[in-house]
Design a protein around this motif. Structure first.
Motif, PDB file in Angstrom:
ATOM      1  N   SER A   6      74.752  26.290  64.436  1.00  0.00           N
ATOM      2  CA  SER A   6      73.185  26.042  64.113  1.00  0.00           C
ATOM      3  C   SER A   6      72.345  26.783  63.160  1.00  0.00           C
ATOM      4  O   SER A   6      71.745  25.869  62.519  1.00  0.00           O
ATOM      5  N   ASP A   7      72.738  28.053  62.922  1.00  0.00           N
ATOM      6  CA  ASP A   7      71.825  28.554  61.849  1.00  0.00           C
ATOM      7  C   ASP A   7      72.326  28.091  60.455  1.00  0.00           C
ATOM      8  O   ASP A   7      71.379  28.110  59.385  1.00  0.00           O
ATOM      9  N   LEU A   8      73.559  27.425  60.227  1.00  0.00           N
ATOM     10  CA  LEU A   8      73.902  27.050  58.947  1.00  0.00           C
ATOM     11  C   LEU A   8      73.614  25.492  58.818  1.00  0.00           C
ATOM     12  O   LEU A   8      73.113  25.195  57.871  1.00  0.00           O
ATOM     13  N   ALA A   9      73.660  24.769  59.971  1.00  0.00           N
ATOM     14  CA  ALA A   9      73.247  23.505  59.951  1.00  0.00           C
ATOM     15  C   ALA A   9      71.783  23.302  59.665  1.00  0.00           C
ATOM     16  O   ALA A   9      71.259  22.269  59.277  1.00  0.00           O
ATOM     17  N   MET A  29      72.893  34.874  51.868  1.00  0.00           N
ATOM     18  CA  MET A  29      72.376  36.164  52.603  1.00  0.00           C
ATOM     19  C   MET A  29      70.984  36.105  52.759  1.00  0.00           C
ATOM     20  O   MET A  29      70.298  35.568  51.893  1.00  0.00           O
ATOM     21  N   ILE A  30      70.481  36.767  53.822  1.00  0.00           N
ATOM     22  CA  ILE A  30      69.016  36.869  54.035  1.00  0.00           C
ATOM     23  C   ILE A  30      68.526  35.416  54.046  1.00  0.00           C
ATOM     24  O   ILE A  30      67.599  35.069  53.287  1.00  0.00           O
ATOM     25  N   THR A  31      69.000  34.663  54.768  1.00  0.00           N
ATOM     26  CA  THR A  31      68.447  33.183  54.997  1.00  0.00           C
ATOM     27  C   THR A  31      67.316  32.998  56.000  1.00  0.00           C
ATOM     28  O   THR A  31      67.242  33.846  57.035  1.00  0.00           O
ATOM     29  N   TYR A  35      71.603  32.898  58.791  1.00  0.00           N
ATOM     30  CA  TYR A  35      73.117  32.711  58.492  1.00  0.00           C
ATOM     31  C   TYR A  35      73.613  33.532  57.360  1.00  0.00           C
ATOM     32  O   TYR A  35      72.644  33.756  56.468  1.00  0.00           O
ATOM     33  N   ASN A  36      74.623  34.218  57.525  1.00  0.00           N
ATOM     34  CA  ASN A  36      75.093  35.281  56.524  1.00  0.00           C
ATOM     35  C   ASN A  36      76.667  34.956  56.197  1.00  0.00           C
ATOM     36  O   ASN A  36      77.266  34.697  57.121  1.00  0.00           O
ATOM     37  N   GLY A  37      76.868  34.480  54.790  1.00  0.00           N
ATOM     38  CA  GLY A  37      78.374  34.365  54.540  1.00  0.00           C
ATOM     39  C   GLY A  37      78.599  33.290  53.494  1.00  0.00           C
ATOM     40  O   GLY A  37      77.546  33.446  52.629  1.00  0.00           O
ATOM     41  N   ALA A  38      79.849  32.848  53.310  1.00  0.00           N
ATOM     42  CA  ALA A  38      80.008  31.946  52.400  1.00  0.00           C
ATOM     43  C   ALA A  38      80.133  30.648  52.744  1.00  0.00           C
ATOM     44  O   ALA A  38      80.448  30.235  53.843  1.00  0.00           O
ATOM     45  N   THR A  53      80.106  36.094  57.623  1.00  0.00           N
ATOM     46  CA  THR A  53      80.420  37.399  57.596  1.00  0.00           C
ATOM     47  C   THR A  53      79.152  38.412  58.109  1.00  0.00           C
ATOM     48  O   THR A  53      78.177  37.889  58.102  1.00  0.00           O
ATOM     49  N   ARG A  54      79.324  39.529  58.111  1.00  0.00           N
ATOM     50  CA  ARG A  54      78.404  40.535  58.586  1.00  0.00           C
ATOM     51  C   ARG A  54      77.668  41.009  57.455  1.00  0.00           C
ATOM     52  O   ARG A  54      76.649  41.223  57.569  1.00  0.00           O
TER      53      ARG A  54
END
Length: 208
Positions: A6-9, A29-31, A35-38, A53-54
């Motif tokens: 959900s946080d990426l969508a 990062m810092i969205t 969401y954090n990652g690739a 990713t963390r």
């Protein structure tokens, strides 16, 4: 990869112009959604792949079989299949012979991985944190030290405005040159230099 979390969508992207490549890998990062990652987006800006990713993603490369090698600063190197399944890892810390893996990792023509790691040495009663290049074979698991800054640079002479004992050079990137030479950039020395293919000499230095 599967359905988007959900946080990426909740994030949207707009593609403009004509892409030079059909797929683009992006680090987030810092969205605003957390969401954090690739992720990988296609030419229309649709997300077709993701890896959470963390911490930061400081480097991504690709093995000959299509697997990704990703450097997660918090945990180390991870090899991911195209459907984001973990093949193997090389973890940071935990009594490893190398220092903290950081900033970049590249795949060689032999399908091994070169990575930057902190290298510490006591010089005239001062503990200095420099840089080393290690080679990891994801198939066999072997890890070999190939190069150390302490063999080629002098802490007393080679310093920049930001150099400090706990962060002498701050290497940012690795690249394999056209002859198999290794090109490295150093933020704290404001320098780019080339290491010979056999790792024995510095071929040239730019800046500094």
């Amino acid at each position: 990869t599967g359905p988007l979390p959900s946080d990426l969508a909740a994030l949207t992207m707009t593609a403009e112009g004509i892409p030079t490549q059909p797929l683009t890998m992006i680090e987030l990062m810092i969205t605003t959604t957390g969401y954090n990652g690739a992720l990988i987006a296609d030419a229309e800006g649709e997300i077709v792949w993701f890896w959470r990713t963390r911490g930061q993603v400081n480097g991504v490369s690709k093995l000959g079989n299509g697997d990704f090698v990703m450097l997660e600063v918090d945990s180390g190197l991870v090899v991911l299949s195209p459907d984001a399944q973990v093949r193997t890892r090389l973890r940071n810390g935990g009594g490893q012979s190398f220092g903290l893996i950081h900033h970049d990792a590249i795949v060689t023509q032999n399908n091994t991985v070169l990575f930057l790691a902190r290298d510490t040495k006591v010089i005239r009663d001062t503990s200095v944190v420099g840089e080393a290049i290690w080679e990891w074979n994801p198939t066999s698991g072997s890890v070999t030290k190939r190069w150390s800054a302490f063999d080629h640079f002098d802490w007393a002479i080679d310093q920049g405005a930001q150099s400090a004992p706990q962060n002498w050079m701050h290497a940012n990137s690795l690249m394999i040159g056209p002859r198999g030479n290794i090109i490295v950039s150093l933020r704290n020395l404001d320098e780019v230099f080339s290491i010979s293919p056999d790792y024995r000499t510095i071929e040239w230095r730019l800046g500094g």
